[in-house]
Scaffold this active site. Sequence first.
Site, PDB file in Angstrom:
ATOM      1  N   ASP A  32      -1.175   7.392  -8.968  1.00  0.00           N
ATOM      2  CA  ASP A  32      -1.694   8.672  -9.035  1.00  0.00           C
ATOM      3  C   ASP A  32      -1.363   9.694 -10.264  1.00  0.00           C
ATOM      4  O   ASP A  32      -0.855  10.897  -9.862  1.00  0.00           O
ATOM      5  CB  ASP A  32      -1.115   9.324  -7.683  1.00  0.00           C
ATOM      6  CG  ASP A  32      -1.509   8.581  -6.513  1.00  0.00           C
ATOM      7  OD1 ASP A  32      -2.691   8.334  -6.425  1.00  0.00           O
ATOM      8  OD2 ASP A  32      -0.713   8.299  -5.760  1.00  0.00           O
ATOM      9  N   GLY A  54      -3.042  10.119 -12.717  1.00  0.00           N
ATOM     10  CA  GLY A  54      -4.229  10.699 -13.443  1.00  0.00           C
ATOM     11  C   GLY A  54      -4.942   9.956 -14.160  1.00  0.00           C
ATOM     12  O   GLY A  54      -5.809  10.237 -15.300  1.00  0.00           O
ATOM     13  N   LYS A  55      -4.885   8.563 -13.928  1.00  0.00           N
ATOM     14  CA  LYS A  55      -5.617   7.363 -14.712  1.00  0.00           C
ATOM     15  C   LYS A  55      -7.261   7.826 -14.447  1.00  0.00           C
ATOM     16  O   LYS A  55      -7.887   7.295 -15.446  1.00  0.00           O
ATOM     17  CB  LYS A  55      -5.011   6.200 -14.281  1.00  0.00           C
ATOM     18  CG  LYS A  55      -3.771   5.719 -14.267  1.00  0.00           C
ATOM     19  CD  LYS A  55      -3.544   4.284 -13.889  1.00  0.00           C
ATOM     20  CE  LYS A  55      -3.879   4.334 -12.209  1.00  0.00           C
ATOM     21  NZ  LYS A  55      -2.839   5.204 -11.440  1.00  0.00           N
ATOM     22  N   ASN A  72      -7.337   0.128  -2.359  1.00  0.00           N
ATOM     23  CA  ASN A  72      -6.178   0.854  -1.962  1.00  0.00           C
ATOM     24  C   ASN A  72      -6.023   2.156  -3.289  1.00  0.00           C
ATOM     25  O   ASN A  72      -5.306   3.072  -3.006  1.00  0.00           O
ATOM     26  CB  ASN A  72      -4.985   0.025  -1.879  1.00  0.00           C
ATOM     27  CG  ASN A  72      -4.880  -0.848  -3.204  1.00  0.00           C
ATOM     28  OD1 ASN A  72      -5.949  -1.167  -4.012  1.00  0.00           O
ATOM     29  ND2 ASN A  72      -3.888  -1.467  -3.673  1.00  0.00           N
ATOM     30  N   ALA A  73      -6.915   1.845  -4.204  1.00  0.00           N
ATOM     31  CA  ALA A  73      -6.833   2.882  -5.449  1.00  0.00           C
ATOM     32  C   ALA A  73      -7.770   4.052  -5.055  1.00  0.00           C
ATOM     33  O   ALA A  73      -8.534   3.805  -4.311  1.00  0.00           O
ATOM     34  CB  ALA A  73      -7.214   2.370  -6.645  1.00  0.00           C
ATOM     35  N   GLY A  74      -7.501   4.947  -5.454  1.00  0.00           N
ATOM     36  CA  GLY A  74      -8.497   6.272  -5.518  1.00  0.00           C
ATOM     37  C   GLY A  74      -8.500   7.070  -6.661  1.00  0.00           C
ATOM     38  O   GLY A  74      -7.639   7.573  -7.232  1.00  0.00           O
ATOM     39  N   HIS A  75      -9.641   6.653  -7.442  1.00  0.00           N
ATOM     40  CA  HIS A  75      -9.698   7.352  -8.597  1.00  0.00           C
ATOM     41  C   HIS A  75     -10.535   8.544  -8.929  1.00  0.00           C
ATOM     42  O   HIS A  75     -11.792   8.439  -8.706  1.00  0.00           O
ATOM     43  CB  HIS A  75     -10.025   6.442  -9.905  1.00  0.00           C
ATOM     44  CG  HIS A  75      -9.028   5.207 -10.121  1.00  0.00           C
ATOM     45  ND1 HIS A  75      -9.437   4.386 -10.885  1.00  0.00           N
ATOM     46  CD2 HIS A  75      -7.650   5.400  -9.798  1.00  0.00           C
ATOM     47  CE1 HIS A  75      -7.980   3.564 -11.025  1.00  0.00           C
ATOM     48  NE2 HIS A  75      -7.084   4.173 -10.274  1.00  0.00           N
ATOM     49  N   THR A 125      -1.590   1.039   2.036  1.00  0.00           N
ATOM     50  CA  THR A 125      -2.780   1.874   2.340  1.00  0.00           C
ATOM     51  C   THR A 125      -3.387   1.169   3.611  1.00  0.00           C
ATOM     52  O   THR A 125      -4.349   1.570   3.907  1.00  0.00           O
ATOM     53  CB  THR A 125      -3.511   1.967   1.081  1.00  0.00           C
ATOM     54  OG1 THR A 125      -4.060   0.774   0.810  1.00  0.00           O
ATOM     55  CG2 THR A 125      -2.923   2.537   0.073  1.00  0.00           C
ATOM     56  N   ARG A 156      -3.585 -20.566  -1.803  1.00  0.00           N
ATOM     57  CA  ARG A 156      -4.620 -21.151  -2.586  1.00  0.00           C
ATOM     58  C   ARG A 156      -5.428 -21.462  -1.106  1.00  0.00           C
ATOM     59  O   ARG A 156      -6.135 -22.529  -1.228  1.00  0.00           O
ATOM     60  CB  ARG A 156      -3.896 -22.328  -2.912  1.00  0.00           C
ATOM     61  CG  ARG A 156      -3.306 -22.286  -4.660  1.00  0.00           C
ATOM     62  CD  ARG A 156      -2.527 -23.043  -4.600  1.00  0.00           C
ATOM     63  NE  ARG A 156      -1.253 -22.949  -3.699  1.00  0.00           N
ATOM     64  CZ  ARG A 156      -0.378 -23.896  -3.868  1.00  0.00           C
ATOM     65  NH1 ARG A 156      -0.216 -24.728  -4.843  1.00  0.00           N
ATOM     66  NH2 ARG A 156       0.733 -23.901  -2.872  1.00  0.00           N
ATOM     67  N   GLN A 194      -3.363   1.727  -9.997  1.00  0.00           N
ATOM     68  CA  GLN A 194      -1.764   2.050  -9.362  1.00  0.00           C
ATOM     69  C   GLN A 194      -0.936   2.303 -10.528  1.00  0.00           C
ATOM     70  O   GLN A 194      -1.277   2.685 -11.703  1.00  0.00           O
ATOM     71  CB  GLN A 194      -1.373   1.077  -8.658  1.00  0.00           C
ATOM     72  CG  GLN A 194      -2.060   0.821  -7.014  1.00  0.00           C
ATOM     73  CD  GLN A 194      -3.206   0.082  -6.892  1.00  0.00           C
ATOM     74  OE1 GLN A 194      -3.619  -0.997  -7.837  1.00  0.00           O
ATOM     75  NE2 GLN A 194      -3.993   0.464  -5.864  1.00  0.00           N
ATOM     76  N   THR A 203       2.929  -2.936  -4.699  1.00  0.00           N
ATOM     77  CA  THR A 203       1.576  -3.138  -4.112  1.00  0.00           C
ATOM     78  C   THR A 203       1.737  -4.758  -4.620  1.00  0.00           C
ATOM     79  O   THR A 203       2.654  -5.363  -5.071  1.00  0.00           O
ATOM     80  CB  THR A 203       0.631  -2.659  -4.691  1.00  0.00           C
ATOM     81  OG1 THR A 203      -0.672  -3.225  -4.051  1.00  0.00           O
ATOM     82  CG2 THR A 203       0.495  -2.927  -6.210  1.00  0.00           C
ATOM     83  N   THR A 258      -5.502  10.172  -2.220  1.00  0.00           N
ATOM     84  CA  THR A 258      -6.823  10.182  -2.414  1.00  0.00           C
ATOM     85  C   THR A 258      -7.381   9.115  -1.370  1.00  0.00           C
ATOM     86  O   THR A 258      -8.301   9.522  -0.573  1.00  0.00           O
ATOM     87  CB  THR A 258      -7.519   9.579  -3.649  1.00  0.00           C
ATOM     88  OG1 THR A 258      -6.671  10.333  -4.599  1.00  0.00           O
ATOM     89  CG2 THR A 258      -8.912  10.013  -3.771  1.00  0.00           C
ATOM     90  N   ARG A 286       2.104  13.381  -0.366  1.00  0.00           N
ATOM     91  CA  ARG A 286       2.747  12.630  -1.479  1.00  0.00           C
ATOM     92  C   ARG A 286       4.221  12.901  -1.654  1.00  0.00           C
ATOM     93  O   ARG A 286       4.195  14.268  -1.686  1.00  0.00           O
ATOM     94  CB  ARG A 286       2.384  12.306  -2.828  1.00  0.00           C
ATOM     95  CG  ARG A 286       0.934  11.634  -2.755  1.00  0.00           C
ATOM     96  CD  ARG A 286       0.276  11.743  -4.230  1.00  0.00           C
ATOM     97  NE  ARG A 286      -0.931  10.944  -4.152  1.00  0.00           N
ATOM     98  CZ  ARG A 286      -2.245  11.670  -4.901  1.00  0.00           C
ATOM     99  NH1 ARG A 286      -2.271  12.597  -5.760  1.00  0.00           N
ATOM    100  NH2 ARG A 286      -3.245  10.960  -4.774  1.00  0.00           N
TER     101      ARG A 286
HETATM  102  P1  IMP Z   1      -0.868  -1.524  -0.651  1.00  0.00           P
HETATM  103  O1  IMP Z   1      -1.325  -1.652  -2.151  1.00  0.00           O
HETATM  104  O2  IMP Z   1      -1.977  -0.891   0.290  1.00  0.00           O
HETATM  105  O3  IMP Z   1      -0.313  -2.814  -0.032  1.00  0.00           O
HETATM  106  O4  IMP Z   1       0.416  -0.513  -0.641  1.00  0.00           O
HETATM  107  C1  IMP Z   1       1.548  -0.780  -1.172  1.00  0.00           C
HETATM  108  C2  IMP Z   1       2.465   0.348  -1.668  1.00  0.00           C
HETATM  109  O5  IMP Z   1       1.612   0.708  -2.865  1.00  0.00           O
HETATM  110  C3  IMP Z   1       2.400   1.439  -1.001  1.00  0.00           C
HETATM  111  O6  IMP Z   1       3.630   2.314  -0.975  1.00  0.00           O
HETATM  112  C4  IMP Z   1       1.120   2.533  -1.390  1.00  0.00           C
HETATM  113  O7  IMP Z   1       1.221   3.683  -0.869  1.00  0.00           O
HETATM  114  C5  IMP Z   1       1.073   2.288  -2.613  1.00  0.00           C
HETATM  115  N1  IMP Z   1      -0.335   2.299  -3.198  1.00  0.00           N
HETATM  116  C6  IMP Z   1      -1.131   1.531  -3.487  1.00  0.00           C
HETATM  117  N2  IMP Z   1      -2.142   2.006  -4.001  1.00  0.00           N
HETATM  118  C7  IMP Z   1      -1.804   3.134  -4.504  1.00  0.00           C
HETATM  119  C8  IMP Z   1      -2.442   4.034  -5.523  1.00  0.00           C
HETATM  120  O8  IMP Z   1      -3.636   3.937  -5.999  1.00  0.00           O
HETATM  121  N3  IMP Z   1      -1.784   5.094  -5.638  1.00  0.00           N
HETATM  122  C9  IMP Z   1      -0.576   5.459  -5.148  1.00  0.00           C
HETATM  123  N4  IMP Z   1       0.165   4.442  -4.406  1.00  0.00           N
HETATM  124  C10 IMP Z   1      -0.620   3.105  -4.112  1.00  0.00           C
HETATM  125 MG    MG Z   2      -4.663   7.665  -6.855  1.00  0.00          MG
END
Ligand code: IMP
Ligand code: MG
Length: 427
Positions: free
Chosen positions: A15, A17-18, A42-45, A131, A145, A230, A245, A305, A311
């Site tokens: 987060d 701002g990538k 899990n990402a939100g761009h 997430t 594997r 991330q 993650t 996101t 946060r």
């Molecule tokens: P996971 O990636 O869903 O397994 O989450 C593991 C940890 O990474 C948690 O603390 C999530 O909040 C964090 N996390 C995963 N993806 C993001 C992201 O895109 N931005 C911020 N935190 C993330």
């Molecule tokens: Mg994000």
Amino acid sequence: MPGIIDAVIGLQVGDEGKGAESHRRNADPRYAIAIRPTGGDNAGHTAYVDGKRFALRQIPTGILHGKTSVLGSAMCVNPLTLMEEIAMLEAGGFDTRSLLISDRASLLLPWHIAEDQLHEDMLGEARIGTTQRGIGPCYRDDCNRSGLRLSHFTLPWEECRTLIARKLDEAAGRIAKLYPSFAETRFRAKFHWGALERARERLAPVTIDLPEFIRKERSRGRGILIEGAQGAMLDLRYGTYPYVTSSHPGVLGCLEGTGIAPRDISNVIGVLKGYATRVGGGPFPSRMDPATEQLVQTLGREKGTTTGRDRHCGWLDFVQLQYAARLNGVTGIVVTKFDFLHKLSELKVCVGYRKGTELITHVPADLEGIEAVLADAPKWRQPIGEARCRADLPENCVRYLSTIERTLEIPIIGLSRGPNPDDTVAW
Ligand code: IMP
Ligand code: MG
């Protein structure tokens, strides 16, 4: 001449701002291809086009520029949410025909999501705060594997279906044994076969051999932007384990996710924001006092996101940033979200750690019990408003930014003071 290859990575906990930075860079015609190397939905761009907000999860922002946009080899691809993302982009008027997927990427399937959620529930207070998108279990199957990859998804549907059905049997049996609350019969009955078949129809034809694709494209001089997801401190190996993650968000993941050799990357652009945030569990030594945190959450719109969670907010942590910049060989820094810091009554930075009476100036493997040593940073009261260049910035703001450069010994190459691509200040 082979084309340029640059990588954008997050230097904090995600987060930073990538998304906006990658979006901005993709306007550069030297990049013909955008690759997302790691992670999944899990990402939100977040990227803005003509004032309209787009939250991308798996597809690189290059798609917004009509660039060839690739889901890389170290990603775990959720085909069902990917279809939603494609539909969202098409509804927004974007052409998604330039989307490609590495055949080495992992296939994330519904039982991964169920396992992620059940595992988090079981951990209770000790949960990671994931997430809940199935990321950990999907990568776990890779390491074991036993996972499926996009290459399996391209098999004729009957064959692919048989493979998935076998994995579904294994997974459902395993989950039912481990978690008594798991409703196995309902899970099986609700399994998205139809949606998976439709996703396969759309995605199989665009699944490619990525190293071979890159070899050919590079020989034609086409440049590549690697759009990291991330942040460095969420790295499975070097981050704040276990609150991380399950992939490698830094350069390590950029290499793994593209198959590009280290010496072929020209620039590693590290994005950091003017303060720190963290979503989910885990240590956060530089966390602010509750009142300031609440203010920053509001001013910085600090809500996840992907998950909508608030946060946690903290001060800029120089110990952590030096570590992340060094591990990733960052060549240039982009600072985001420093535009509202003048509204805070005080501004602090973390310049060291303390554990009991011991002073620590590096990031240890375990941050448990670590407290931040904070120092006052120069404050400024004037808004940055429409600043276009360094001379438009308040003196103490310039000082704050210069301290970042000096401490990390890396030049600032970009300053962003708003969500739109042209909200930038020349440094
Ligand atoms: P996971 O990636 O869903 O397994 O989450 C593991 C940890 O990474 C948690 O603390 C999530 O909040 C964090 N996390 C995963 N993806 C993001 C992201 O895109 N931005 C911020 N935190 C993330
Ligand atoms: Mg994000």
